[in-house]
Motif scaffolding. Structure first.
Motif, PDB file in Angstrom:
ATOM      1  N   THR A 145       0.860  -1.173   0.000  1.00  0.00           N
ATOM      2  CA  THR A 145       0.000   0.000   0.000  1.00  0.00           C
ATOM      3  C   THR A 145       0.899   1.227   0.000  1.00  0.00           C
ATOM      4  OG1 THR A 145      -1.726  -1.159   1.230  1.00  0.00           O
ATOM      5  CG2 THR A 145      -1.783   1.240   1.253  1.00  0.00           C
ATOM      6  N   ARG A 146       0.618   2.148  -0.894  1.00  0.00           N
ATOM      7  CA  ARG A 146       1.495   3.306  -1.050  1.00  0.00           C
ATOM      8  C   ARG A 146       0.698   4.603  -0.967  1.00  0.00           C
ATOM      9  NH1 ARG A 146       6.327   1.127  -3.727  1.00  0.00           N
ATOM     10  NH2 ARG A 146       5.909  -1.039  -4.249  1.00  0.00           N
ATOM     11  N   LEU A 147       1.364   5.615  -0.448  1.00  0.00           N
ATOM     12  CA  LEU A 147       0.843   6.968  -0.450  1.00  0.00           C
ATOM     13  C   LEU A 147       1.588   7.706  -1.554  1.00  0.00           C
ATOM     14  CD1 LEU A 147      -1.171   8.552   1.367  1.00  0.00           C
ATOM     15  CD2 LEU A 147       0.829   9.540   2.506  1.00  0.00           C
ATOM     16  N   ALA A 148       0.891   8.574  -2.276  1.00  0.00           N
ATOM     17  CA  ALA A 148       1.548   9.249  -3.397  1.00  0.00           C
ATOM     18  C   ALA A 148       0.972  10.639  -3.601  1.00  0.00           C
ATOM     19  CB  ALA A 148       1.390   8.417  -4.677  1.00  0.00           C
ATOM     20  N   ALA A 149       1.752  11.461  -4.301  1.00  0.00           N
ATOM     21  CA  ALA A 149       1.318  12.799  -4.688  1.00  0.00           C
ATOM     22  C   ALA A 149       0.993  12.777  -6.173  1.00  0.00           C
ATOM     23  CB  ALA A 149       2.421  13.817  -4.391  1.00  0.00           C
ATOM     24  N   LEU A 150      -0.185  13.232  -6.529  1.00  0.00           N
ATOM     25  CA  LEU A 150      -0.600  13.322  -7.922  1.00  0.00           C
ATOM     26  C   LEU A 150      -0.481  14.779  -8.339  1.00  0.00           C
ATOM     27  CD1 LEU A 150      -1.931  11.858 -10.395  1.00  0.00           C
ATOM     28  CD2 LEU A 150      -4.121  12.663  -9.484  1.00  0.00           C
ATOM     29  N   ARG A 151       0.402  15.054  -9.285  1.00  0.00           N
ATOM     30  CA  ARG A 151       0.644  16.431  -9.688  1.00  0.00           C
ATOM     31  C   ARG A 151       0.740  16.522 -11.201  1.00  0.00           C
ATOM     32  NH1 ARG A 151       6.154  17.166 -10.545  1.00  0.00           N
ATOM     33  NH2 ARG A 151       7.490  15.422  -9.969  1.00  0.00           N
TER      34      ARG A 151
END
Length: 285
Positions: A145-151
């Motif tokens: 499970t990963r946390l990510a920034a969508l930019r």
């Protein structure tokens, strides 16, 4: 580029089908280990400590040790986790872009619209641009499970994984706790020095000097004939037999024999099973 994952960006009732691609690649010159005496390839085997057998990847499970007790997790166990089955990239919140700490940024991926109409994709991209926001998302990739920034990067949405908060170490340097006095003149001179080096950043102006020099060294050795033939040393090109294990001992014996023959001119102690020529390539002329 090759698609590594397919899924959908979801926030509220909005669903944006996407394909995921790695946005970066490693340009390092690939090197492997060899025996310094005869150039024989050094290989590592996955060996079981209990039975001593070499184990194929297909027969390997994962395990966790807790207080001396080993818990084995099979492939079926891991596949049964709900998060692993999810193909959604869930938007958790939209935050001001400046609040995303650069220290937490990790692996980057490009997102390509995976539908006949890219309207929803473009709408999300333009919304992020106009609001100067970054979407914080959660998804599962390769059993994690990963946390990510969508930019936004140009016309493309970029998904950049984030380190979890407890993965970032806190800097605690006692020397910085002491009060340091900086004079106005020192600060002015320092600012002047910064100004003299000021420029617009262009990443294309920079190259990996070590890899460049390494490639030059390798090319020079090839040009000088300071190489050996893989097929002659190991019997055939690596992987030509679909993963069949090469008899490393025989390959090393052949390499040693050829090396000795090269040093003695090939006329001392030659037998039928000793090669009569070196694997070293001689420079023409």
């Amino acid at each position: 580029m090759r698609t590594i994952w397919k899924g959908a960006l979801t926030f509220g009732l909005v669903n944006v089908p996407v394909k995921v691609y790695s946005a970066t690649e490693d340009h390092d010159v690939p090197l492997h280990q060899v025996h310094d005496r005869d150039g024989g390839r050094i290989r590592y085997q996955r060996t079981c400590e209990v039975c001593g057998e070499t184990v194929a990847y297909a027969d390997i499970d994962r395990a966790y040790v807790d207080d001396g007790q080993t818990v084995v997790l099979t492939k079926e166990d891991l596949a049964s986790l709900p998060a692993e089955k999810s193909r959604e990239i869930d938007v958790v919140e939209f935050v001001p872009t400046e609040q995303v700490d650069l220290l937490t940024l990790d692996k980057a991926y490009y997102l390509e619209p995976d539908s006949k109409s890219p309207k929803a994709y473009v709408l999300l991209r333009k919304t992020l641009e106009q609001t100067d926001r970054t979407a914080i998302v959660r998804f599962t990739l390769r059993q994690k499970t990963r946390l990510a920034a969508l930019r936004v990067r140009g016309d493309v949405l970029v998904l950049q994984t984030l380190l979890w908060a407890d993965e970032v170490r806190q800097a605690d340097f006692q020397v910085l706790d002491e009060e340091v006095k900086i004079s106005k003149k020192e600060l002015e001179l320092s600012a002047s020095l910064v100004e003299s080096y000021s420029s617009d950043f262009d990443p294309d102006e920079y190259v990996d000097e070590y890899q460049k020099e390494l490639r030059t060294l390798i090319d020079a050795k090839i040009e000088a004939g300071d190489t050996f033939d893989v097929a002659e040393t190991f019997g055939e090109e690596e992987g030509a037999k679909g993963g069949e294990v090469i008899d490393l001992m025989e390959a090393l014996r052949a390499s040693v024999a050829r090396s000795k023959a090269a040093r003695t001119g090939g006329d001392e102690g030659e037998t039928d099973d000793k090669p009569k020529k070196s694997t070293r390539k001689k420079k023409a002329g």
